[in-house]
Structure formats: structure tokens, C-alpha cells
Design an enzyme around this catalytic site. Structure first.
Site, PDB file in Angstrom:
ATOM      1  N   ASP A  45     -15.220   1.904  17.410  1.00  0.00           N
ATOM      2  CA  ASP A  45     -15.889  -0.657  17.423  1.00  0.00           C
ATOM      3  C   ASP A  45     -16.934   0.222  18.263  1.00  0.00           C
ATOM      4  OD1 ASP A  45     -15.160  -0.908  15.168  1.00  0.00           O
ATOM      5  OD2 ASP A  45     -13.488  -2.019  15.625  1.00  0.00           O
ATOM      6  N   TYR A  66      -3.950   6.895  20.190  1.00  0.00           N
ATOM      7  CA  TYR A  66      -5.394   5.870  20.647  1.00  0.00           C
ATOM      8  C   TYR A  66      -4.126   5.120  22.039  1.00  0.00           C
ATOM      9  CZ  TYR A  66      -8.905   5.446  18.091  1.00  0.00           C
ATOM     10  OH  TYR A  66     -10.168   5.090  16.374  1.00  0.00           O
TER      11      TYR A  66
END
Length: 260
Positions: free
Chosen positions: A51, A110
């Protein structure tokens, strides 16, 4: 011929990975650089979509050519010059014609970095916690994710994702050691796939546990409700890093526990 690009990028200047109208993306920047080098359009397919503002320590993307690219080191230098300071090309790897940067990835990792003290050097790459967090409680709640398969409660609303099923095999908070002497913690999560906005939503809900706003049992109930509105708010993007992407035919990337 098919090639994998191994790259990293600072997400701050970009509106995410994916090309979109009237916005600068990582994908668009790469495609423009490759078009300049090859003097023709060169589509790029990434391992996933980050994003707006989210960073990548390791990202892979593939592209095709009709010819050998010659001196790969020279090509890397040219692409790094054309992509600007926010993108770094580490390698160009020849792969089989059917290799796919997105569909062949078997594991993604992540990391989300949280600082417990203010530093001008960490502000752009971590989230400053305004109060103390109960990291032990957050860690206990994080373990629930390993036994979870439906992540609807942490999925972006109105997305085009066909399924919200993910297989998480690592979910933990650990101490973050950095070079600036600031105490902190880092959330590490690995899975076969991730939904859009999922990691930031998971992190925000775990932070609610750490703040004492919800209990560990509340966290479990939020997952069971399969309702995004029940979960916590999404955390700011600058502290989130796509840390690693793994493939069965590439050497596994080694990761440490923090940025030094």
C-alpha cells in the site's frame, strides 16, 4: 527470456506498488526505467501489492525480454540510476519461462517497527508509541494468528479478493535493537499470502491489546466475528516493511530481527 528483479524501496514517495492513474507507483517507475533501457514497453509483475507508504526490504518482480540482457551488473547500474534514490535494484536473476513472481512465492514476511522513544532518525521508518505497551500480552494474542485461517476481520473492505484464507506460520513481537539507543519492539509475521491492509490491521488490533483496551480473549472473538469493523484501526504505513519473499527455486533470504 524471463528475469526476476530483486529490489528494495522506500515507500514514502510512492502510492504503493501497483500502477494507477495520476499517481507515482513503484511498478510504474520500474517499467519506465526498463522501457528506457530496452527502448520499448516492458511490463513488470510484482510478488504482491504494497500500500501507499509501505516499504520493502526485499521485493521480487519479473519481466520478459526477447534477448539476453548481456552484462547484468551494468544493467543493474543503469536501472538504479533511472529509478532514483527511493528504489534499489540488487540483482537480476534468469529464471524459467513459467516462473512467476507472484504465484510462485511460497512465503512472505512483514515486520512492523514500534519505537518507545522519539528520534528524528527513526520517525520516517517506525511508529512512536505514545504510551507503554504490554508486549507480553501482545505476544500471547499474536499466537492466536497461527491457529487462524480466515482473516476477514483484518481484510480491506470492498476488495476484489476471492478468499480471505491465509496460513500464518510465524507471529511474534520481539525486542528491537537499533543504532540510536531507542527502545522498541518489532512485530514479525510470515504467511503464504496476505490480504490488502491485513498486517496493519492485525498490528493495530494487537496494539489495542498492549494498551489494555481489549483482552486477549477479545482479540480471539474479533477474529471469530469475521467483521473488519470489529478490529482495531490500521497502523501508519511508514513503519511496515515487506521483509522477505521466498521461492522454492531461489536461495532463501536471511533475515535479522531489526534494522541496524
Amino acid at each position: 527470456m524471463r528475469w526476476f528483479l530483486k529490489l528494495s524501496y522506500d515507500g514514502a514517495p510512492f502510492h504503493g506498488w501497483q500502477s494507477q492513474p495520476n499517481a507515482v507507483s513503484v511498478q510504474q517507475t520500474l517499467e519506465e526505467a526498463l522501457a528506457t533501457v530496452f527502448r520499448r514497453p516492458v511490463p513488470v509483475t510484482g510478488a504482491g501489492r504494497t500500500d501507499t507508504g509501505v516499504n520493502a526490504r526485499v521485493m521480487y518482480a519479473h519481466f520478459d525480454t526477447t534477448e539476453d540482457i548481456g552484462d547484468r551488473r551494468r544493467m543493474i547500474i543503469s536501472l538504479n540510476r533511472l529509478c532514483g534514490p527511493a528504489i534499489s535494484i540488487a540483482d537480476i536473476i534468469p529464471v524459467e519461462e513459467e516462473a512467476h513472481a507472484r504465484f510462485d512465492a511460497t512465503r512472505r514476511t512483514y515486520k512492523y517497527f514500534v519505537a518507545f522513544g522519539k528520534s528524528p532518525f527513526l520517525a520516517s521508518m517506525s511508529w512512536l508509541s505514545p504510551s507503554g505497551l504490554d508486549v507480553a500480552a501482545m505476544n500471547e494474542a499474536a499466537k492466536v494468528l497461527i491457529d487462524t485461517d480466515d482473516f476477514t476481520s483484518f481484510a480491506k473492505l470492498h476488495s476484489d479478493t476471492r478468499t480471505n484464507i491465509c496460513r500464518v506460520d510465524l507471529s511474534e513481537w520481539s525486542e528491537w535493537h537499533n543504532s540510536f539507543g531507542i527502545r522498541g519492539t518489532v512485530f514479525t509475521i510470515s504467511a503464504d499470502r496476505f490480504l490488502r491492509n491485513m498486517v496493519r490491521a492485525v498490528t493495530g488490533t494487537l496494539v489495542d491489546v498492549g494498551r489494555g483496551k481489549i483482552s486477549q480473549e477479545d482479540f480471539r472473538r474479533i477474529i471469530e466475528r469475521k467483521d473488519r469493523c470489529a478490529a482495531g484501526t490500521s497502523m501508519p504505513p511508514q513503519a511496515l516493511f515487506l521483509w522477505d519473499v521466498e521461492y522454492p527455486y531461489l536461495n532463501r533470504q536471511t533475515s535479522d530481527d531489526g534494522r541496524n
